[in-house]
Design an enzyme around this catalytic site. Sequence first.
Site, PDB file in Angstrom:
ATOM      1  N   CYS A 114       0.817  -1.228   0.000  1.00 31.76           N
ATOM      2  CA  CYS A 114       0.000   0.000   0.000  1.00 31.76           C
ATOM      3  C   CYS A 114       0.847   1.273   0.000  1.00 31.76           C
ATOM      4  O   CYS A 114       0.362   2.337  -0.363  1.00 31.76           O
ATOM      5  CB  CYS A 114      -0.956   0.001   1.190  1.00 31.76           C
ATOM      6  SG  CYS A 114      -2.090  -1.384   1.106  1.00 31.76           S
ATOM      7  N   HIS A 262      -3.743   7.112   1.472  1.00 35.35           N
ATOM      8  CA  HIS A 262      -3.954   5.795   0.868  1.00 35.35           C
ATOM      9  C   HIS A 262      -5.368   5.355   1.221  1.00 35.35           C
ATOM     10  O   HIS A 262      -5.794   5.483   2.371  1.00 35.35           O
ATOM     11  CB  HIS A 262      -2.928   4.799   1.410  1.00 35.35           C
ATOM     12  CG  HIS A 262      -3.327   3.383   1.175  1.00 35.35           C
ATOM     13  ND1 HIS A 262      -3.638   2.913  -0.078  1.00 35.35           N
ATOM     14  CD2 HIS A 262      -3.516   2.341   2.035  1.00 35.35           C
ATOM     15  CE1 HIS A 262      -3.988   1.638   0.026  1.00 35.35           C
ATOM     16  NE2 HIS A 262      -3.921   1.266   1.291  1.00 35.35           N
ATOM     17  N   ASN A 292      -9.940  -0.685  -1.893  1.00 31.63           N
ATOM     18  CA  ASN A 292      -8.512  -0.468  -1.642  1.00 31.63           C
ATOM     19  C   ASN A 292      -7.731  -1.042  -2.826  1.00 31.63           C
ATOM     20  O   ASN A 292      -7.694  -2.255  -3.009  1.00 31.63           O
ATOM     21  CB  ASN A 292      -8.137  -1.160  -0.327  1.00 31.63           C
ATOM     22  CG  ASN A 292      -6.662  -1.023   0.019  1.00 31.63           C
ATOM     23  OD1 ASN A 292      -5.854  -0.605  -0.801  1.00 31.63           O
ATOM     24  ND2 ASN A 292      -6.311  -1.382   1.245  1.00 31.63           N
TER      25      ASN A 292
HETATM   26  N1  COA Z   1     -19.184  -9.227   6.064  1.00 27.55           N
HETATM   27  C1  COA Z   1     -19.860  -9.520   7.173  1.00 27.55           C
HETATM   28  N2  COA Z   1     -19.275  -9.843   8.332  1.00 27.55           N
HETATM   29  C2  COA Z   1     -17.932  -9.877   8.354  1.00 27.55           C
HETATM   30  C3  COA Z   1     -17.156  -9.589   7.224  1.00 27.55           C
HETATM   31  C4  COA Z   1     -17.832  -9.254   6.042  1.00 27.55           C
HETATM   32  N3  COA Z   1     -17.191  -8.953   4.920  1.00 27.55           N
HETATM   33  N4  COA Z   1     -15.853  -9.695   7.552  1.00 27.55           N
HETATM   34  C5  COA Z   1     -15.808 -10.040   8.859  1.00 27.55           C
HETATM   35  N5  COA Z   1     -17.066 -10.164   9.334  1.00 27.55           N
HETATM   36  C6  COA Z   1     -17.484 -10.517  10.690  1.00 27.55           C
HETATM   37  C7  COA Z   1     -16.429 -11.277  11.447  1.00 27.55           C
HETATM   38  O1  COA Z   1     -16.511 -12.640  11.172  1.00 27.55           O
HETATM   39  C8  COA Z   1     -16.784 -10.936  12.881  1.00 27.55           C
HETATM   40  O2  COA Z   1     -17.856 -11.741  13.258  1.00 27.55           O
HETATM   41  P1  COA Z   1     -17.959 -12.309  14.784  1.00 27.55           P
HETATM   42  O3  COA Z   1     -18.050 -11.079  15.643  1.00 27.55           O
HETATM   43  O4  COA Z   1     -19.186 -13.129  14.732  1.00 27.55           O
HETATM   44  O5  COA Z   1     -16.711 -13.089  14.980  1.00 27.55           O
HETATM   45  C9  COA Z   1     -17.306  -9.512  12.797  1.00 27.55           C
HETATM   46  O6  COA Z   1     -17.677  -9.303  11.422  1.00 27.55           O
HETATM   47  C10 COA Z   1     -16.292  -8.477  13.192  1.00 27.55           C
HETATM   48  O7  COA Z   1     -15.071  -8.772  12.518  1.00 27.55           O
HETATM   49  P2  COA Z   1     -13.793  -7.931  12.737  1.00 27.55           P
HETATM   50  O8  COA Z   1     -12.718  -8.463  11.827  1.00 27.55           O
HETATM   51  O9  COA Z   1     -13.515  -7.820  14.189  1.00 27.55           O
HETATM   52  O10 COA Z   1     -14.311  -6.524  12.182  1.00 27.55           O
HETATM   53  P3  COA Z   1     -13.642  -5.115  12.319  1.00 27.55           P
HETATM   54  O11 COA Z   1     -14.546  -4.238  13.066  1.00 27.55           O
HETATM   55  O12 COA Z   1     -12.219  -5.194  12.744  1.00 27.55           O
HETATM   56  O13 COA Z   1     -13.630  -4.616  10.806  1.00 27.55           O
HETATM   57  C11 COA Z   1     -12.098  -4.373   8.985  1.00 27.55           C
HETATM   58  C12 COA Z   1     -12.908  -5.339   9.836  1.00 27.55           C
HETATM   59  C13 COA Z   1     -11.333  -5.209   7.982  1.00 27.55           C
HETATM   60  C14 COA Z   1     -13.044  -3.463   8.247  1.00 27.55           C
HETATM   61  C15 COA Z   1     -11.158  -3.535   9.886  1.00 27.55           C
HETATM   62  O14 COA Z   1     -10.466  -4.368  10.760  1.00 27.55           O
HETATM   63  C16 COA Z   1     -10.160  -2.750   9.085  1.00 27.55           C
HETATM   64  O15 COA Z   1     -10.520  -1.871   8.337  1.00 27.55           O
HETATM   65  N6  COA Z   1      -8.858  -2.995   9.288  1.00 27.55           N
HETATM   66  C17 COA Z   1      -7.828  -2.303   8.568  1.00 27.55           C
HETATM   67  C18 COA Z   1      -7.866  -2.766   7.153  1.00 27.55           C
HETATM   68  C19 COA Z   1      -6.894  -2.096   6.316  1.00 27.55           C
HETATM   69  O16 COA Z   1      -6.822  -0.920   6.294  1.00 27.55           O
HETATM   70  N7  COA Z   1      -6.175  -2.902   5.560  1.00 27.55           N
HETATM   71  C20 COA Z   1      -5.325  -2.448   4.565  1.00 27.55           C
HETATM   72  C21 COA Z   1      -4.201  -1.708   5.148  1.00 27.55           C
HETATM   73  S1  COA Z   1      -3.361  -1.099   3.847  1.00 27.55           S
END
Ligand code: COA
Length: 335
Positions: A114, A262, A292
Amino acid sequence: MYNSIIKGTGYYVPENIVTNDDLSKIMDTSDEWIQERTGIQQRHFATKGKDTTTNMGVRAAEMAIAKANINKEDIDFLIFATLSPDYYFPGCGVLAQKELGLNTIGALDIRNQCSGFVYALSVADQFIKTGMYKNILVIASETQSPALDLTTRGRNMAVLFGDGAGAVILSRTEEVGKGILSSHLHSEGAYAEELAIITPGVGKKWVTELIKENNPEDISYFPHMNGQFVFKNAVVRFSEVIVEGLKHNNLTEKEIDLFIPHQANLRISQFIQQKFKLSDEKVFNNIQKYGNTTAASIAIALAEAVEQKRIKENDLVLLAAFGSGFTWGSVVIRW
Ligand code: COA
């Protein structure tokens, strides 16, 4: 010492639009979940046989060359940033050189995920500042969709990423106080596995072993992310590297005219926007349309910002990125 200015910008995204509702038909997810957590409404996915990382990059490059109003013969170096190359080797740099019909100029590949575009711009800037090159073509392009696990098992990653390309022509200027004022690059390999594709690779498992084992439980060839850990690190590192860039140039956040982060997650960008008290018109977001696009994201956003006339002569433009590696960086530009 010379300075480098961005003389032309370009971008290209594949035709195929995939909405959140399209994804919810093939995995257990919803438009509501995706928009609430990430701000993403849709993304573009490459079409097999039509779009490649190289040819999307080349289309973006052709636009940047035309906007810069230079001839291809004037380009004396090429830098290509991607985490999704067409071949394991050689890199997309030489493939783009061939497709663009450039002569035997050097072609360098950057693998900084990224932060790839920010790293590429910084490298190009050094070559221009020392006087070695006059016009450098920087391309950032990604075809991530084929590597995603588009099932419920891979939904935490699959809903985030999209494909596309951006490019700039970076050119020498003798004007003082113009162009790239500074760039600041960082990495923290201690967290390399927190956002990664581990195989195939010589470190853990080579492709022949994967085929031989043929184990459906082995998902090591899909991208893996510790989402919350990445989020927490991103907001801290984004902030640090923005402050570093501003301080280095004796500037304050009030002087920023346009911040192009980004496009990792709209919530991360909004957090930074609030932290630095930037009004909506001072922050450029297009993650809603593209998801992204990793190395390509800032390059596409910059080209769109120019196209939408969001940047004026003398504006202070700040680019900042964070991603897999971890790697992060910022570039401060006086337009
Ligand atoms: N649709 C529905 N539910 C989903 C899902 C999706 N696409 N992806 C995960 N879930 C569920 C999980 O299984 C979890 O369920 P549970 O509570 O029953 O176990 C719940 O949603 C929460 O998951 P979690 O991973 O804790 O969510 P989060 O609040 O951390 O959000 C992201 C996930 C990916 C949006 C967040 O962590 C994020 O943005 N991280 C940074 C990502 C990033 O910037 N990456 C690139 C860097 S360059």
